[in-house]
Design a protein around this motif. Structure first.
Motif, mmCIF file in Angstrom:
data_model
loop_
_atom_site.group_PDB
_atom_site.id
_atom_site.type_symbol
_atom_site.label_atom_id
_atom_site.label_comp_id
_atom_site.label_asym_id
_atom_site.label_seq_id
_atom_site.Cartn_x
_atom_site.Cartn_y
_atom_site.Cartn_z
ATOM 1 N N VAL A 1 15.114 7.429 -26.836
ATOM 2 C CA VAL A 1 14.404 6.147 -26.907
ATOM 3 C C VAL A 1 13.813 5.910 -28.296
ATOM 4 O O VAL A 1 13.989 4.843 -28.894
ATOM 5 C CB VAL A 1 13.304 6.075 -25.830
ATOM 6 C CG1 VAL A 1 12.278 5.007 -26.171
ATOM 7 C CG2 VAL A 1 13.907 5.774 -24.473
ATOM 8 N N THR A 2 13.095 6.882 -28.820
ATOM 9 C CA THR A 2 12.416 6.697 -30.108
ATOM 10 C C THR A 2 13.419 6.400 -31.213
ATOM 11 O O THR A 2 13.238 5.458 -32.004
ATOM 12 C CB THR A 2 11.594 7.947 -30.469
ATOM 13 O OG1 THR A 2 10.615 8.180 -29.449
ATOM 14 C CG2 THR A 2 10.888 7.760 -31.801
ATOM 15 N N ASP A 3 14.490 7.190 -31.294
ATOM 16 C CA ASP A 3 15.487 6.985 -32.339
ATOM 17 C C ASP A 3 16.204 5.645 -32.188
ATOM 18 O O ASP A 3 16.393 4.919 -33.170
ATOM 19 C CB ASP A 3 16.517 8.119 -32.311
ATOM 20 C CG ASP A 3 15.938 9.438 -32.758
ATOM 21 O OD1 ASP A 3 15.512 9.532 -33.917
ATOM 22 O OD2 ASP A 3 15.900 10.377 -31.942
ATOM 23 N N ARG A 4 16.602 5.327 -30.976
ATOM 24 C CA ARG A 4 17.360 4.097 -30.771
ATOM 25 C C ARG A 4 16.518 2.865 -31.068
ATOM 26 O O ARG A 4 16.989 1.900 -31.689
ATOM 27 C CB ARG A 4 17.903 4.048 -29.345
ATOM 28 C CG ARG A 4 18.992 5.080 -29.082
ATOM 29 C CD ARG A 4 19.608 4.966 -27.701
ATOM 30 N NE ARG A 4 18.675 5.236 -26.618
ATOM 31 C CZ ARG A 4 18.107 4.307 -25.865
ATOM 32 N NH1 ARG A 4 18.379 3.010 -26.076
ATOM 33 N NH2 ARG A 4 17.276 4.641 -24.888
ATOM 34 N N HIS A 5 15.263 2.870 -30.661
ATOM 35 C CA HIS A 5 14.394 1.730 -30.941
ATOM 36 C C HIS A 5 14.085 1.625 -32.430
ATOM 37 O O HIS A 5 13.964 0.517 -32.971
ATOM 38 C CB HIS A 5 13.108 1.839 -30.134
ATOM 39 C CG HIS A 5 13.307 1.567 -28.681
ATOM 40 N ND1 HIS A 5 12.269 1.567 -27.777
ATOM 41 C CD2 HIS A 5 14.427 1.278 -27.964
ATOM 42 C CE1 HIS A 5 12.739 1.291 -26.566
ATOM 43 N NE2 HIS A 5 14.045 1.116 -26.662
ATOM 44 N N LEU B 1 8.127 -1.713 -36.159
ATOM 45 C CA LEU B 1 7.941 -0.808 -35.035
ATOM 46 C C LEU B 1 8.254 -1.541 -33.736
ATOM 47 O O LEU B 1 7.976 -2.739 -33.610
ATOM 48 C CB LEU B 1 6.501 -0.287 -35.004
ATOM 49 C CG LEU B 1 6.072 0.600 -36.178
ATOM 50 C CD1 LEU B 1 4.589 0.957 -36.047
ATOM 51 C CD2 LEU B 1 6.917 1.869 -36.225
ATOM 52 N N PRO B 2 8.822 -0.854 -32.750
ATOM 53 C CA PRO B 2 9.071 -1.475 -31.453
ATOM 54 C C PRO B 2 7.756 -1.974 -30.850
ATOM 55 O O PRO B 2 6.759 -1.244 -30.838
ATOM 56 C CB PRO B 2 9.672 -0.347 -30.609
ATOM 57 C CG PRO B 2 10.218 0.603 -31.622
ATOM 58 C CD PRO B 2 9.318 0.526 -32.803
ATOM 59 N N PRO B 3 7.719 -3.194 -30.329
ATOM 60 C CA PRO B 3 6.445 -3.765 -29.865
ATOM 61 C C PRO B 3 5.847 -3.073 -28.651
ATOM 62 O O PRO B 3 4.636 -3.120 -28.450
ATOM 63 C CB PRO B 3 6.812 -5.217 -29.550
ATOM 64 C CG PRO B 3 8.295 -5.195 -29.296
ATOM 65 C CD PRO B 3 8.837 -4.138 -30.200
#
Length: 225
Positions: A68-72, A80-82
């Motif tokens: 999740v962290t890498d893909r976002h 940054l992902p909201p």
């Protein structure tokens, strides 16, 4: 409960599993209880009573949780992902990491689709033991699926990630995303872009193998090491 006579014998996507998958990674976002749900996903992925297509989906979902962290990061760069929850993402990733050795230990008894999902997990959590094992374990796929096919490209990209060569990985990401896949910002970290691409590729290869005829080498246990 899932295997009781009152449960859905077809294991179709209208029941518990569909709802559970939606909740554990709702809108592709880790939440506080995602890490706790990984235990059930791991149990489903290692239970032979679960049909192969559902074992593939559970391992693919574990891959999604772990990345999740890498893909976002790749999707949103440089922003940054909201809705990111770094603490929950870290806990969930660690939960998947802890379950990965047991999942990889089932390689010899798994069908082709599950093996491809396991290969994705292996490069997310590389070790000195698992990375060298990927080449012989994936040889049956490279022998039977050429470059330019969904499975052939996925397997070769996994092996490239296992080689841990950032320059070649970046070149491959650029080539594949230009040709086939939803691209990401060129300024994003290479690993983030690579895992974003690998996730897209993995989503496609499962259904491709599911359409293969019963008894095909890649679905019936060939290529054991």
């Amino acid at each position: 409960m899932l295997f009781s006579p009152s449960a859905d014998p077809s294991w179709n996507d209208r029941g518990f599993l569909r709802d559970f998958y939606s909740e554990i990674l709702h809108q592709d976002t880790c939440q506080a209880d995602t890490a706790d749900g990984v235990a059930l996903l791991s149990a489903l992925a290692t239970d032979d009573r679960v049909p192969p297509q559902h074992r593939f989906e559970t391992v693919r979902l574990l891959f999604s949780i772990a990345t999740v962290t890498d893909r976002h990061l790749a999707e949103r760069w440089p922003d940054l992902p909201p809705h990111a929850d770094p603490s929950s993402e870290a806990r969930a990733r660690q939960a998947v990491r802890s379950s990965t050795p047991d999942l990889l230990g089932r390689w010899a008894v798994e069908c082709g689709a599950v093996r491809l999902a396991l290969a994705g997990l292996a490069v997310v959590f590389p070790t000195a033991r698992t990375l060298p094992a990927l080449t012989p374990r994936l040889r049956v796929f490279t022998d039977q699926h050429s470059r330019g096919t969904d499975i052939g490209d996925y397997v070769r990209f996994v092996l490239l990630l296992a080689a841990r060569d950032d320059n070649r990985t970046l070149d491959a990401v650029e080539t594949f995303t230009d040709a086939y896949w939803r691209g990401t910002a060129r300024g994003a970290p290479t690993r983030a872009r690579a895992l974003h691409l690998l996730g897209q590729m993995l989503t496609r290869v499962g259904p491709v193998l599911a359409r293969s005829r019963a008894g095909d080498d890649t679905t019936a246990g060939a290529g054991n090491t």
